[in-house]
Design a protein around this motif. Structure first.
Motif, PDB file in Angstrom:
ATOM      1  N   ARG A  90       0.841  -1.193   0.000  1.00  0.00           N
ATOM      2  CA  ARG A  90       0.000   0.000   0.000  1.00  0.00           C
ATOM      3  C   ARG A  90       0.875   1.241   0.000  1.00  0.00           C
ATOM      4  O   ARG A  90       2.085   1.169   0.225  1.00  0.00           O
ATOM      5  N   THR A  91       0.249   2.384  -0.244  1.00  0.00           N
ATOM      6  CA  THR A  91       1.011   3.620  -0.200  1.00  0.00           C
ATOM      7  C   THR A  91       1.193   4.062   1.243  1.00  0.00           C
ATOM      8  O   THR A  91       0.433   3.663   2.141  1.00  0.00           O
ATOM      9  N   LEU A  92       2.188   4.918   1.436  1.00  0.00           N
ATOM     10  CA  LEU A  92       2.440   5.446   2.776  1.00  0.00           C
ATOM     11  C   LEU A  92       1.225   6.244   3.262  1.00  0.00           C
ATOM     12  O   LEU A  92       0.873   6.199   4.448  1.00  0.00           O
ATOM     13  N   ARG A  93       0.578   6.939   2.347  1.00  0.00           N
ATOM     14  CA  ARG A  93      -0.613   7.725   2.688  1.00  0.00           C
ATOM     15  C   ARG A  93      -1.735   6.815   3.181  1.00  0.00           C
ATOM     16  O   ARG A  93      -2.438   7.144   4.150  1.00  0.00           O
ATOM     17  N   GLU A  94      -1.937   5.677   2.525  1.00  0.00           N
ATOM     18  CA  GLU A  94      -3.003   4.760   2.921  1.00  0.00           C
ATOM     19  C   GLU A  94      -2.759   4.195   4.320  1.00  0.00           C
ATOM     20  O   GLU A  94      -3.681   4.090   5.139  1.00  0.00           O
ATOM     21  N   VAL A  95      -1.507   3.842   4.602  1.00  0.00           N
ATOM     22  CA  VAL A  95      -1.172   3.320   5.927  1.00  0.00           C
ATOM     23  C   VAL A  95      -1.382   4.397   6.981  1.00  0.00           C
ATOM     24  O   VAL A  95      -1.940   4.146   8.055  1.00  0.00           O
ATOM     25  N   ALA A  96      -0.963   5.617   6.668  1.00  0.00           N
ATOM     26  CA  ALA A  96      -1.109   6.725   7.614  1.00  0.00           C
ATOM     27  C   ALA A  96      -2.582   7.016   7.888  1.00  0.00           C
ATOM     28  O   ALA A  96      -2.974   7.243   9.038  1.00  0.00           O
ATOM     29  N   ASP A  97      -3.396   7.017   6.833  1.00  0.00           N
ATOM     30  CA  ASP A  97      -4.836   7.247   6.998  1.00  0.00           C
ATOM     31  C   ASP A  97      -5.458   6.213   7.935  1.00  0.00           C
ATOM     32  O   ASP A  97      -6.263   6.543   8.813  1.00  0.00           O
ATOM     33  N   GLU A  98      -5.064   4.951   7.774  1.00  0.00           N
ATOM     34  CA  GLU A  98      -5.643   3.875   8.587  1.00  0.00           C
ATOM     35  C   GLU A  98      -5.253   4.029  10.052  1.00  0.00           C
ATOM     36  O   GLU A  98      -6.080   3.825  10.955  1.00  0.00           O
ATOM     37  N   ILE A  99      -4.000   4.385  10.292  1.00  0.00           N
ATOM     38  CA  ILE A  99      -3.538   4.563  11.669  1.00  0.00           C
ATOM     39  C   ILE A  99      -4.296   5.700  12.347  1.00  0.00           C
ATOM     40  O   ILE A  99      -4.747   5.571  13.504  1.00  0.00           O
TER      41      ILE A  99
END
Length: 240
Positions: A222-231
């Motif tokens: 996944r993109t870094l943005r997607e991981v950050a959004d989930e966190i």
């Protein structure tokens, strides 16, 4: 239009009708449409007008036309690689064809234009300094000898149209860059927030928290943005 009027007055009358609208246009596409409509108003008995914008290799990047027949005639020029529009762009000078049946400079395009019902054309380059970045052309359904007055009128018209287009293009590019900048800043803030959450939850430093985010993104494809959004969403969910 009253042909006894001085050229400057003729041009002023045409652009007065549309200048206020053109100055408020925010996209090149809309400005092109208005400019082609203004071009038809500037001359008598025109079948239609079109504007082509071209890159350094001669490929069309954007275009507008007042009718389907104009669009077809323009597309034939691009497909065949010949015609008054392309010649005006390449030379930086006006090009006219008084009758496609007798002018042999672009034989294939001339025959195709005749089949469409078009007999004559004047094409004038759009210039920014010494650089031709496109052309505006007007078609007629009957043979038409291009007078010096008519060509000069279209040259003046093209010069004014070029100013509008250059300004609109600059404004459009600026808006796109602004949107990209806002998107970049938003993404940076989201990733920074997620990194702070990881630091607090795991009791680690900034470098290790960023490494954790990057490793997770790589592992989960996944993109870094997607991981950050989930966190962030998960943390917000726990807080409610």
């Amino acid at each position: 239009m009253d042909t006894e009027l001085p050229l400057a007055d003729e041009l002023a009358i045409v652009f007065a009708r549309l200048s206020n609208v053109l100055l408020t246009e925010e996209t090149v596409a809309n400005a092109l449409t208005l400019i082609t409509e203004a071009a038809v108003l500037a001359v008598d008995d025109a079948a239609g007008a079109g504007v082509s914008l071209m890159d350094s290799t001669g490929n069309r990047s954007s275009a507008a036309s007042t009718s389907d027949i104009v669009a077809q005639a323009d597309n034939l020029q691009y497909d065949l690689g010949q015609g008054p529009c392309l010649s005006a762009w390449a030379s930086g000078y006006p090009v006219d064809i008084s009758d496609v049946r007798t002018d042999l400079r672009w034989p294939e395009w001339g025959m195709a234009a005749d089949d469409l019902g078009l007999r004559s054309c004047i094409s004038v380059p759009l210039l920014s300094g010494d650089l031709a970045f496109g052309a505006i052309k007007i078609y007629w359904k009957e043979p038409k000898a291009a007078s010096h007055r008519l060509i000069r009128l279209l040259e003046l018209f093209a010069a004014q149209a070029s100013i509008f287009l250059v300004n609109v293009q600059a404004r459009e590019r600026g808006r796109m860059l602004s949107e990209q900048l806002k998107s970049t800043l938003t993404q940076r803030d989201i990733i920074s927030t997620a990194k702070g959450i990881v630091m607090a939850n795991r009791g680690i430093g900034s470098h290790d928290a960023m490494l954790h985010l990057m490793t997770r993104a790589l592992k989960e494809a996944r993109t870094l943005r997607e991981v950050a959004d989930e966190i962030i969403q998960t943390t917000q969910g726990l807080g409610t």
